[in-house]
Design a protein around this motif. Structure first.
Motif: not given
Length: 391
Positions: A284, A287-288, A307
């Motif tokens: 996560e 990706d952020w 991811s």
């Protein structure tokens, strides 16, 4: 009730061989290289058998033989003869596997470091290569009693890419199923993994369909000096492992953000002895930051999110987790997680009088007994069979 280990052939994706004391002295000329050849001597001061590389003591010889040991780490057997023979003798290893419900084991090195870094202390390129080759020869011989159950992963002279590629070919012919690579080459004055310097290596591994394994603890191991001596030896030792478990986040970041997964889409990578519970958070966060920092704009050729690269090519392993295992399965699925035990190391799933560990048979039933059958099969067998090209 029929146990899962009776229904599914369990592949333990991280175990360690305890090298024979004459591994190198029986294969490399002591007459030529003398005390530089790795060997075991009695350390009178410590009253223990110890490994010496280049004439310097680098490890206690039975220090990794903690399976079934009656004291808490870092206390350890003083001699190999005091340890469970399953640690170091192949015949007894197979018996232990049968007892605990493990069909096959992926084998990693031990004394020369989990990424072959200790060979560099010899400061002789010819001898360093001979040592790598001697290990790769020996471990295949050791596993020869049951080659479908004991599955070696090759050491690599990573300080020389062309020599590494040549050793890939030689060791593959011997029966090795994968590569063990140092995850922090910069600690040995080599380029970082994200440097294009390594592209010929990645290309060769991909062409040969060899997975690249990154075992934790291949760098400078600063974590062993992390705690003040006042906290005590057991607390200091226990504090090391949780930090090392997530060490490979640095490796995975470089593989994805460095474009390696993009350039080598068929190459498989394994994060070994690292656990799985932290993976959802890591993915996560990847990706952020990828989107929030404009990586997708800087590199429009990258068609996947981090991811998605991970799910296509990278695998993690677990062995003690319960709640975090199930949350990881919920978050990322079962296709990228594999079971291991770390036998016979101090952090392993190796019950003994001084530990709280349960046996693989009991742990597997407890944690996977209620999950869908196809999920259990992936974690215990299917993913490993796919990664390591097992029958």
């Amino acid at each position: 009730m029929v146990e899962l280990v009776e229904q599914i052939r369990v592949v333990d994706t991280d175990t360690h061989v305890i090298e024979a004391y004459d591994l190198w002295t029986s294969r490399i000329s002591v007459a030529k290289y003398g005390d530089l050849v790795p060997q075991v001597r009695w350390d009178a001061e410590a009253e223990q058998e110890a490994w010496y590389f280049g004439g310097k003591r680098i490890a206690y010889a039975a220090g990794s033989c903690m399976a079934g040991w009656h004291e808490y780490a870092p206390d350890r057997p003083r001699k190999l003869a005091e340890a469970d023979p399953a640690c170091w003798r192949a015949e007894d290893r197979l018996k232990k596997m049968d007892e605990t419900g493990v069909y096959a084991q992926i084998l990693y090195p031990n004394v020369a470091g989990f990424g072959a870094g200790r060979y560099l202390t010899l400061n002789d390129p010819e001898l360093m290569l001979l040592c790598v080759q001697a290990y790769n020869d020996w471990v295949v011989e050791w596993a020869g009693i049951a080659p479908k159950r004991l599955i070696p992963q090759m050491a690599i002279p990573f300080w020389d890419i062309q020599a590494s590629i040549a050793e890939m070919d030689r060791a593959t012919k011997l029966g090795h199923k994968g590569i063990v690579l140092c995850g922090a080459p910069q600690d040995f004055n080599l380029p970082k993994l994200s440097d294009p310097y390594w592209d010929p290596f990645w290309a060769a591994a991909q062409e040969r369909n060899l997975p690249v394994n990154f075992h934790i603890g291949t760098g400078d191991m600063w974590v062993f000096d992390m705690m003040h001596e006042s906290v005590g030896k057991h607390a200091s030792f226990a504090a090391v492992a949780p930090v090392l478990f997530t060490e490979n986040i640095q490796v995975i970041v470089q593989l994805i953000f460095g474009g390696i997964c993009h350039r080598f889409p068929n190459l498989k990578f394994v994060s070994v002895e690292s656990g799985a519970g932290w993976l959802p958070f890591a993915l996560e966060s990847f990706d952020w930051q990828w989107l929030n920092s404009g990586v997708h704009k800087e590199h429009p050729e990258y068609k996947l999110l981090p991811s998605e690269f991970f799910k296509r090519q990278i695998y993690g392993s677990y062995w003690f987790e319960r709640k975090s295992l199930h949350s990881a399965l919920d978050a990322i699925g079962a296709d990228n997680i594999m079971y291991e035990t770390d036998f016979p190391h101090p952090t392993s799933m190796s019950p003994g009088p001084a530990t709280i560990a349960t046996s693989p048979r009991e742990y597997i039933q407890e944690t996977l007994g209620d999950v869908p059958r196809d999920v259990a099969e992936k974690l215990l067998w299917g993913n490993a069979a796919r990664v390591y090209n097992l029958d």
